[in-house]
Write a protein that holds these residues in place. Structure first.
Motif, mmCIF file in Angstrom:
data_model
loop_
_atom_site.group_PDB
_atom_site.id
_atom_site.type_symbol
_atom_site.label_atom_id
_atom_site.label_comp_id
_atom_site.label_asym_id
_atom_site.label_seq_id
_atom_site.Cartn_x
_atom_site.Cartn_y
_atom_site.Cartn_z
ATOM 1 N N LEU A 256 -17.051 8.868 -1.869
ATOM 2 C CA LEU A 256 -15.813 8.474 -1.197
ATOM 3 C C LEU A 256 -14.871 7.749 -2.153
ATOM 4 C CD1 LEU A 256 -17.276 7.264 2.227
ATOM 5 C CD2 LEU A 256 -16.094 9.415 1.741
ATOM 6 N N LEU A 257 -15.421 6.855 -2.965
ATOM 7 C CA LEU A 257 -14.606 6.190 -3.982
ATOM 8 C C LEU A 257 -14.055 7.212 -4.975
ATOM 9 C CD1 LEU A 257 -16.681 2.971 -4.848
ATOM 10 C CD2 LEU A 257 -14.437 3.060 -3.752
ATOM 11 N N GLY A 258 -14.900 8.185 -5.309
ATOM 12 C CA GLY A 258 -14.482 9.223 -6.237
ATOM 13 C C GLY A 258 -13.311 10.035 -5.714
ATOM 14 N N ILE A 259 -13.319 10.331 -4.419
ATOM 15 C CA ILE A 259 -12.214 11.093 -3.822
ATOM 16 C C ILE A 259 -10.907 10.313 -3.928
ATOM 17 C CG2 ILE A 259 -11.320 12.051 -1.666
ATOM 18 C CD1 ILE A 259 -14.249 12.565 -0.859
ATOM 19 N N VAL A 260 -10.981 9.017 -3.622
ATOM 20 C CA VAL A 260 -9.779 8.173 -3.722
ATOM 21 C C VAL A 260 -9.277 8.121 -5.162
ATOM 22 C CG1 VAL A 260 -8.868 5.837 -3.440
ATOM 23 C CG2 VAL A 260 -10.424 6.789 -1.715
ATOM 24 N N ILE A 261 -10.203 7.936 -6.090
ATOM 25 C CA ILE A 261 -9.827 7.873 -7.509
ATOM 26 C C ILE A 261 -9.254 9.212 -7.967
ATOM 27 C CG2 ILE A 261 -10.764 7.651 -9.853
ATOM 28 C CD1 ILE A 261 -12.703 5.557 -8.705
ATOM 29 N N TYR A 262 -9.823 10.311 -7.486
ATOM 30 C CA TYR A 262 -9.311 11.645 -7.815
ATOM 31 C C TYR A 262 -7.839 11.763 -7.419
ATOM 32 C CZ TYR A 262 -9.102 16.800 -7.851
ATOM 33 O OH TYR A 262 -8.765 18.114 -8.102
ATOM 34 N N MET A 263 -7.527 11.338 -6.218
ATOM 35 C CA MET A 263 -6.139 11.422 -5.742
ATOM 36 C C MET A 263 -5.220 10.493 -6.532
ATOM 37 S SD MET A 263 -6.631 11.677 -1.618
ATOM 38 C CE MET A 263 -7.549 13.029 -0.868
ATOM 39 N N LEU A 264 -5.703 9.287 -6.835
ATOM 40 C CA LEU A 264 -4.887 8.346 -7.587
ATOM 41 C C LEU A 264 -4.627 8.856 -9.001
ATOM 42 C CD1 LEU A 264 -6.421 4.908 -6.517
ATOM 43 C CD2 LEU A 264 -4.288 5.947 -5.749
ATOM 44 N N MET B 101 0.824 -1.222 0.000
ATOM 45 C CA MET B 101 0.000 0.000 0.000
ATOM 46 C C MET B 101 0.854 1.267 0.000
ATOM 47 S SD MET B 101 -3.104 -1.013 -0.122
ATOM 48 C CE MET B 101 -4.075 0.381 0.435
ATOM 49 N N SER B 102 2.175 1.093 -0.137
ATOM 50 C CA SER B 102 3.034 2.281 -0.124
ATOM 51 C C SER B 102 2.738 3.208 -1.307
ATOM 52 C CB SER B 102 4.504 1.865 -0.149
ATOM 53 O OG SER B 102 4.796 1.115 -1.315
ATOM 54 N N TRP B 103 2.360 2.600 -2.455
ATOM 55 C CA TRP B 103 2.040 3.423 -3.629
ATOM 56 C C TRP B 103 0.837 4.320 -3.367
ATOM 57 C CZ3 TRP B 103 -2.770 2.822 -5.827
ATOM 58 C CH2 TRP B 103 -3.486 1.671 -5.451
ATOM 59 N N LEU B 104 -0.133 3.796 -2.568
ATOM 60 C CA LEU B 104 -1.304 4.599 -2.245
ATOM 61 C C LEU B 104 -0.921 5.770 -1.345
ATOM 62 C CD1 LEU B 104 -4.349 5.063 -2.329
ATOM 63 C CD2 LEU B 104 -4.594 3.438 -0.444
ATOM 64 N N ARG B 105 -0.081 5.504 -0.344
ATOM 65 C CA ARG B 105 0.371 6.573 0.543
ATOM 66 C C ARG B 105 1.163 7.617 -0.234
ATOM 67 N NH1 ARG B 105 1.477 2.132 3.969
ATOM 68 N NH2 ARG B 105 3.688 2.237 3.393
ATOM 69 N N ASP B 106 2.016 7.136 -1.157
ATOM 70 C CA ASP B 106 2.807 8.075 -1.958
ATOM 71 C C ASP B 106 1.914 8.935 -2.844
ATOM 72 O OD1 ASP B 106 5.091 7.047 -0.843
ATOM 73 O OD2 ASP B 106 5.534 5.698 -2.528
ATOM 74 N N SER B 107 0.872 8.326 -3.401
ATOM 75 C CA SER B 107 -0.050 9.074 -4.261
ATOM 76 C C SER B 107 -0.780 10.154 -3.474
ATOM 77 C CB SER B 107 -1.068 8.117 -4.904
ATOM 78 O OG SER B 107 -0.431 7.189 -5.747
ATOM 79 N N ILE B 108 -1.242 9.806 -2.270
ATOM 80 C CA ILE B 108 -1.958 10.778 -1.442
ATOM 81 C C ILE B 108 -1.020 11.891 -0.998
ATOM 82 C CG2 ILE B 108 -3.179 11.085 0.746
ATOM 83 C CD1 ILE B 108 -4.267 8.240 0.407
ATOM 84 N N ARG B 109 0.200 11.530 -0.607
ATOM 85 C CA ARG B 109 1.174 12.550 -0.192
ATOM 86 C C ARG B 109 1.502 13.491 -1.349
ATOM 87 N NH1 ARG B 109 5.049 9.406 0.884
ATOM 88 N NH2 ARG B 109 4.366 8.915 3.013
#
Length: 396
Positions: A58-66, A1-9
């Motif tokens: 909520l899914l949209g917010i995650v997808i927006y960040m990704l 899940m590091s890629w997800l954290r990096d994307s959000i950061r």
């Protein structure tokens, strides 16, 4: 899940938080309207609609960040053939057992275990914009207004229009593809004579085929609007009891709201237990719900929010690092503009009912997720735009 954290950061450091805020404000306004518009369904069904919409946001917010973390130009360059195949295959899936019929239209997919139904033509709009921008950017090198270039991008658009029409019969969604093409072609610098020629061809085509199609069900949606605008007294029955019933109820709701509306949860038609009093009130006609309960003030606030999102796309396009990225941002801004214009036009009885939702406002998980993904790509373009001093030097 590091890629997800990096994307959000990465997003919080460089992403377009202004655009995300505008999207959340519009979605929040939509949730308020959906809660009111679905009360007639009963507590259980109304709550289910709210949960689905909230989960989609909520899914949209995650997808927006990704999507903000994706180098979209590099992605399209490496996978444009796969994207084109994806557009065809995902639309064709509605003709498989995964396809389901909603409101008489077989244009949805139900994937077991996924929280919302998906509308393939809605999702394919995202990749259509990416592919069209990539195609235009390549053709600009030899002249975008040359006949060969215009025929190629027009052929691509008509091909996708045909795919959507054949697989799902959703001509309203097909019109959105055409609107996206017009806005992107105009932004790319296609000469005005081509648009005039296309308009002339359309007019001649309509004149030639009209006697053969005027009695078709879909065509009557257009004629009833023309009769309403021109005040044709011979068709008043069809305008109020036939094809124009939905729009007649809509303008009555908007008109009864006046300046400030009847009050939240107080709209007569919105709160009616009879679905036919205001059909599709949580989807196609949600603008009428806003007009009845919040009045003209509420409608103007809603339109200002959506206009701000569209203008933000234009702002990002003007600062993009390349013509291709600029076209992508303009394409998504044009997509929003077309859907807002058509949906509001339906509610005001100046455009036929074609089943297009109001972006970020109407109920529909597929639409919400698609819109957040599109805006995430715009955020990605903003993250990779050139600084002002370098942008100025690049023009020397």
């Amino acid at each position: 899940m590091s890629w997800l954290r990096d994307s959000i950061r990465s997003f919080w450091q460089q992403g377009d938080r202004v655009l995300l805020t505008l999207c959340l404000l519009a979605s929040g306004y939509g949730l308020v309207l959906i809660f009111s518009a679905t009360r007639y369904l009963g507590e259980a069904d109304g709550m289910r609609c709210m949960i689905v919409q909230t989960v989609a946001i909520l899914l949209g917010i995650v997808i927006y960040m990704l999507m903000s973390s994706v180098d979209i130009e590099l992605f399209v360059e490496k996978s444009w053939k796969w994207l084109l195949a994806f557009n065809v295959i995902i639309n064709a899936l509605v003709r498989t057992p995964l396809g389901i019929e909603v409101n008489g239209n077989r244009s949805w997919l139900h994937i077991p275990g996924f929280p919302v139904n998906l509308q393939p033509a809605e999702i394919a709009k995202l990749t259509f914009v990416l592919l069209l921008a990539w195609q235009i950017s390549r053709l600009r090198e030899k002249g975008i207004s040359k006949p060969s270039s215009v025929f190629q991008i027009a052929g691509h658009t008509l091909f996708m229009f045909g795919v959507v029409a054949v697989t799902s019969g959703d001509f309203g969604m097909g019109l959105t593809y055409l609107a996206i093409f017009v806005i992107m072609a105009w932004s790319a610098g296609v000469k005005k004579r081509w648009f005039l020629l296309a308009l002339m061809v359309c007019v001649v085509g309509v004149v030639l085929i009209w006697p053969h199609v005027k009695d078709l069900y879909f065509m009557k949606r257009f004629t009833v609007v023309i009769d309403h605008i021109t005040g044709n007294p011979d068709t008043i029955g069809d305008q109020t009891l036939g094809q124009g019933w939905q729009q007649t109820r809509s303008i009555l709701a908007i008109g009864s709201g006046g300046l400030t509306g009847m009050g939240y949860l107080q709209g007569i038609q919105t709160q009616s237990s009879y679905k036919s009093n205001l059909p599709a009130r949580e989807t196609d006609e949600i603008f009428a719900v806003c007009g009845e309960e919040f009045g003209m003030v509420g409608c103007l606030l809603l339109l200002l929010l959506l206009a701000a999102i569209i203008l933000r796309c234009v702002w990002v396009a003007r600062r993009a690092c390349s013509p291709q990225s600029a076209l992508i941002a303009m394409g998504y801004g044009g997509m929003l503009l077309a859907q807002v214009a058509v949906n509001v036009g339906m509610c005001l009885y100046v455009f036929p009912v074609v089943g297009l939702t109001l972006p970020f406002i109407s109920y529909g998980g597929s639409s919400i997720i698609t819109m957040y993904a599109a805006m995430g790509i715009v955020s990605s373009i903003k993250m990779r735009s050139l600084p002002s001093w370098l942008r100025d030097r690049s023009r020397l």
